[in-house]
Design a protein around this motif. Structure first.
Motif, PDB file in Angstrom:
ATOM      1  N   CYS A 194      -7.937  -3.106  -0.854  1.00 38.35           N
ATOM      2  CA  CYS A 194      -6.799  -3.866  -0.345  1.00 38.35           C
ATOM      3  C   CYS A 194      -6.265  -4.884  -1.342  1.00 38.35           C
ATOM      4  O   CYS A 194      -5.393  -5.673  -1.004  1.00 38.35           O
ATOM      5  N   CYS A 195      -6.780  -4.883  -2.557  1.00 36.64           N
ATOM      6  CA  CYS A 195      -6.329  -5.863  -3.548  1.00 36.64           C
ATOM      7  C   CYS A 195      -5.856  -5.179  -4.829  1.00 36.64           C
ATOM      8  O   CYS A 195      -5.984  -5.716  -5.921  1.00 36.64           O
TER       9      CYS A 195
ATOM     10  N   ASN B 206       2.765  -4.475   3.289  1.00 40.49           N
ATOM     11  CA  ASN B 206       2.263  -5.540   2.430  1.00 40.49           C
ATOM     12  C   ASN B 206       0.909  -5.999   2.934  1.00 40.49           C
ATOM     13  O   ASN B 206       0.690  -6.108   4.140  1.00 40.49           O
ATOM     14  N   SER B 207       0.007  -6.269   1.992  1.00 35.38           N
ATOM     15  CA  SER B 207      -1.314  -6.743   2.377  1.00 35.38           C
ATOM     16  C   SER B 207      -1.897  -7.589   1.266  1.00 35.38           C
ATOM     17  O   SER B 207      -1.260  -7.842   0.256  1.00 35.38           O
TER      18      SER B 207
ATOM     19  N   LEU C 163       5.015   4.868  -4.097  1.00 35.84           N
ATOM     20  CA  LEU C 163       6.317   4.508  -3.553  1.00 35.84           C
ATOM     21  C   LEU C 163       7.397   4.548  -4.630  1.00 35.84           C
ATOM     22  O   LEU C 163       8.534   4.963  -4.370  1.00 35.84           O
ATOM     23  N   GLU C 164       7.065   4.122  -5.851  1.00 39.69           N
ATOM     24  CA  GLU C 164       8.051   4.104  -6.936  1.00 39.69           C
ATOM     25  C   GLU C 164       8.483   5.514  -7.353  1.00 39.69           C
ATOM     26  O   GLU C 164       9.586   5.712  -7.819  1.00 39.69           O
TER      27      GLU C 164
ATOM     28  N   ASN D 184       0.827  -1.207   0.000  1.00 36.62           N
ATOM     29  CA  ASN D 184       0.000   0.000   0.000  1.00 36.62           C
ATOM     30  C   ASN D 184       0.863   1.259   0.000  1.00 36.62           C
ATOM     31  O   ASN D 184       2.092   1.192  -0.008  1.00 36.62           O
ATOM     32  N   ASP D 185       0.234   2.429  -0.004  1.00 33.66           N
ATOM     33  CA  ASP D 185       0.944   3.700  -0.107  1.00 33.66           C
ATOM     34  C   ASP D 185       1.837   3.990   1.104  1.00 33.66           C
ATOM     35  O   ASP D 185       2.652   4.899   1.066  1.00 33.66           O
TER      36      ASP D 185
END
Length: 107
Positions: A68-69, A56-57, A100-101, A51-52
């Motif tokens: 969440c997917c 990890n989820s 994040l990237e 996620n942002d």
């Protein structure tokens, strides 16, 4: 169909003509009409999202409400696995996040 991942989670035998989708470069079996989430869960792939916030989820609600997917599907970020239907030769990447990237952070 040649596949490296066997489906273990199907409740009943798949009767339709299966095809493959690629998840992180590996082929997994899928069936027309099912969601990306269904194909991933049937192949025992459960944790696939960052996620942002960098956590990890995996899927939570399975109906498009919780976000969440989210996956990178065919070159597009933040596609809901539970709302996206599989198509032959679909390319899916897990644990990709454009926030994040790009080096941006929340909070």
């Amino acid at each position: 169909m040649k596949s490296t991942t066997k489906r273990h989670q199907d409740i009943t035998e798949v009767l339709d003509k299966p095809f493959t989708i690629r998840v992180d470069g590996k082929p997994i079996p899928a069936v027309e009409g099912e969601s990306v989430l269904s194909a991933l869960l049937a192949s025992n792939i459960r944790h696939f999202m960052t996620n942002d916030y960098g956590t990890n989820s995996g899927p939570y609600c399975g109906m498009g409400v919780c976000h969440c997917c989210l996956l990178h599907v065919n070159g597009r970020f933040k596609q809901r696995a539970c709302q996206t239907l599989v198509k032959p030769d679909m390319e899916i990447e897990t644990n990709r996040n454009q926030v994040l990237e790009r080096g941006k952070k929340h909070g």
